[in-house]
Design an enzyme around this catalytic site. Structure first.
Site, mmCIF file in Angstrom:
data_model
loop_
_atom_site.group_PDB
_atom_site.id
_atom_site.type_symbol
_atom_site.label_atom_id
_atom_site.label_comp_id
_atom_site.label_asym_id
_atom_site.label_seq_id
_atom_site.Cartn_x
_atom_site.Cartn_y
_atom_site.Cartn_z
ATOM 1 N N SER A 261 -16.347 83.751 58.751
ATOM 2 C CA SER A 261 -17.648 83.498 58.128
ATOM 3 C C SER A 261 -17.477 83.070 56.675
ATOM 4 C CB SER A 261 -18.491 84.768 58.184
ATOM 5 O OG SER A 261 -17.981 85.696 57.241
ATOM 6 N N LYS A 262 -18.574 82.604 56.150
ATOM 7 C CA LYS A 262 -18.640 82.190 54.752
ATOM 8 C C LYS A 262 -18.222 83.351 53.842
ATOM 9 C CE LYS A 262 -22.955 81.658 52.816
ATOM 10 N NZ LYS A 262 -24.268 81.009 52.706
#
Ligand code: GLU
Length: 506
Positions: A261-262
């Site tokens: 994920s970011k």
């Protein structure tokens, strides 16, 4: 064989995630390998999730990586337009066609009515499907007159696909083989929204059909939507032109469970986007692979192997090698773990094989961003000696800045340990010797400095570290004599001057 036509179809809902880049890459490789076409299609039908600047970002990223679409929003051509919001009228026609043939229907339910239906479903929360649709407000449950009246009154409605009951929907996935879904698991998804905009499902299949897409290569998260898509192809009477499906494995977090994920990027300090992205809603700047100092070729090579196994020991693949070697059959089924160290290793390998001029060119913007102006000839010289020492282009600033920045931070430990009586006298004599030396070539410096040590019966370990720290600030770095040659006599002497004054002061 049918012409290979593949598409990369991102939604401009934010920056392109590195998983999206891999999808684009695999599509690109497959197209090139088969003398086919690689299309870019912008799937922007979800106006609520639309993010300003995302489309530009996607195009800039593909450009940086050299994944240039053969057809897309900026190329024109007979499949235009390539942005779904510009194709709105096309989809309405197809939604109507499905309603006419009885495979879709109008639904007038309000958001409150939908919530109520879901709540009444209890724990498993009911779906809009064969079990509930009869009790809802739609053209299946209401009389034709009533439906016509509601439409005439301007009551908002959506179009839903009518999923048949008790059917097994099977399709072939080129990575996973035969995949089946029971139609009873599927809901009557909205295919056209109240504003006349299609949802992803309708727009996606209509465009794949009209754009003559032969193969759909996309992320695993779309696997379950494929059952809806297969039905839509059937209902449209397009089964014969249905593309072949390939769903790519997830890219997993570096450690632990789940998708990269970011936040992982921000937490571990590595990029998950190709280029930098300023997130307005969070007021946060995320640096991309580019700004971290990755080369596009290395980024692609790294990503190519994140989910595809060539079946040999080979790791370094140029774009041409990849086009030749890539095969869908060798895409792995299980998730691929993101490993930034591996990415850096690839980058290092690519830096090592770059020509000196190319490396200097690649370093230039980083040098400028750091606020330095280094003339090209010097940059090429520095590229030569720093090349084996760089994993990332950004390492160059940290490791080579002493060549063009006189403000040194000195390694105090060495000074405290070595800046002592005898050494001071000897280093000063060496400086005198250098003052009288005209030839500052590395060969000559090597000879005279070695002779100096030997003739005076000194130890290298007492003199060279002090010289190095005085000239560069630290003990590590490229060859000392080469460093001195590049710095040049004037800089060397003035640095000794400044350094020794500082050494005396601590
Ligand atoms: N618009 C979808 C996405 O954002 C595309 C999925 C597909 O390729 O069908 O990933």
């Amino acid at each position: 064989m049918k012409e290979v036509r593949v598409r990369f179809a991102p939604s401009p809902t934010g920056p392109l995630h590195i998983g999206g880049v891999r999808t684009a890459l695999y599509n690109y490789l497959f197209a090139k390998q088969n003398d086919g076409k690689f299309l870019l299609r912008i799937e922007d039908t979800d106006q609520l999730r639309y993010v300003e600047g995302a489309e530009e970002y996607i195009k800039k990223s593909l450009n940086w990586l050299g994944l240039i679409p053969d057809e897309g929003p900026d190329t024109g051509g007979n499949m235009d337009p390539h942005r779904q919001s510009d194709r709105k009228d096309i989809y309405i026609k197809y939604a109507d066609k499905l309603v006419e043939s009885g495979h879709a229907y109008y639904a007038f339910d309000t958001p409150e009515e939908l919530d109520k239906m879901r709540e009444e479903g209890g724990e498993s929360s009911a779906k809009y499907d064969h079990s509930t649709r009869e009790n809802m407000k739609n053209s299946l449950s209401l009389s034709t007159e009533k439906v016509e009246q509601m439409i005439a009154e301007g009551i908002p409605y959506v179009v839903r696909i009518k999923i048949p009951q008790n059917e097994v929907i099977t399709f072939n996935d080129l990575v996973r083989g035969e995949v089946s879904f029971s139609s009873n698991e599927l809901d009557d998804k909205v295919i056209l929204k109240t504003d006349g905009m299609p949802t992803y499902h309708l727009a996606n299949i209509v465009d794949d059909y009209l754009m003559k897409i032969s193969h759909v290569i996309r992320g695993e998260e779309w696997l379950s939507s494929t059952a809806h898509h297969v039905l839509l192809y059937r209902f449209m009477g397009w089964e014969d032109s249905m593309p072949q499906f390939t769903h790519l494995p997830l890219i997993l977090k570096p450690v632990g469970k789940g998708k990269l994920s970011k936040r992982d990027g921000a937490n571990f300090g590595f990029p998950v986007f190709p280029l930098e992205w300023y997130d307005k809603s969070e007021d946060e700047l995320f640096l991309g692979f580019k700004e971290f100092g990755f080369l596009p070729e290395a980024t692609l090579n790294f990503l190519a192997l994140l989910g595809w196994n060539p079946g040999t020991e080979q790791e370094i693949f140029s774009m041409d090698n990849l086009i030749e070697a890539f095969s869908i059959e060798k895409i792995v089924k299980s998730g691929a773990r993101f490993n930034i160290e591996k990415a850096k290793w690839f980058n290092q390998q690519y830096i090592l094989i770059m020509t000196d001029d190319k490396l200097a060119q690649a370093l230039k913007p980083f040098v400028e961003t750091a606020g330095y102006n280094v003339e090209s000839a010097l940059l090429v010289k520095l590229a030569v000696i720093m090349k084996p020492r760089l994993e990332l282009l950004t390492d160059f600033i940290e490791k080579a800045k002493f060549f063009f920045d006189d403000n040194l931070t000195y390694d105090e430990k060495t000074i405290r340990k070595k800046w002592k009586e005898d050494n001071i006298t000897n280093v000063n004599s060496l400086v005198e010797l250098l003052k009288n030396t005209e030839d500052f070539s590395k060969e000559n410096l090597n000879t005279i400095m070695h002779d100096f040590i030997q003739n005076n019966n000194l130890s290298f370990g007492n003199i060279f570290p002090l010289v190095r720290v005085a000239l560069t600030g630290t003990l590590s770095g490229p060859d000392l004599f080469e460093t001195m040659e590049i710095l040049g006599k004037n800089t060397v002497l003035s640095r000794f001057d400044v350094a020794f004054r500082y050494f005396d002061s601590i």
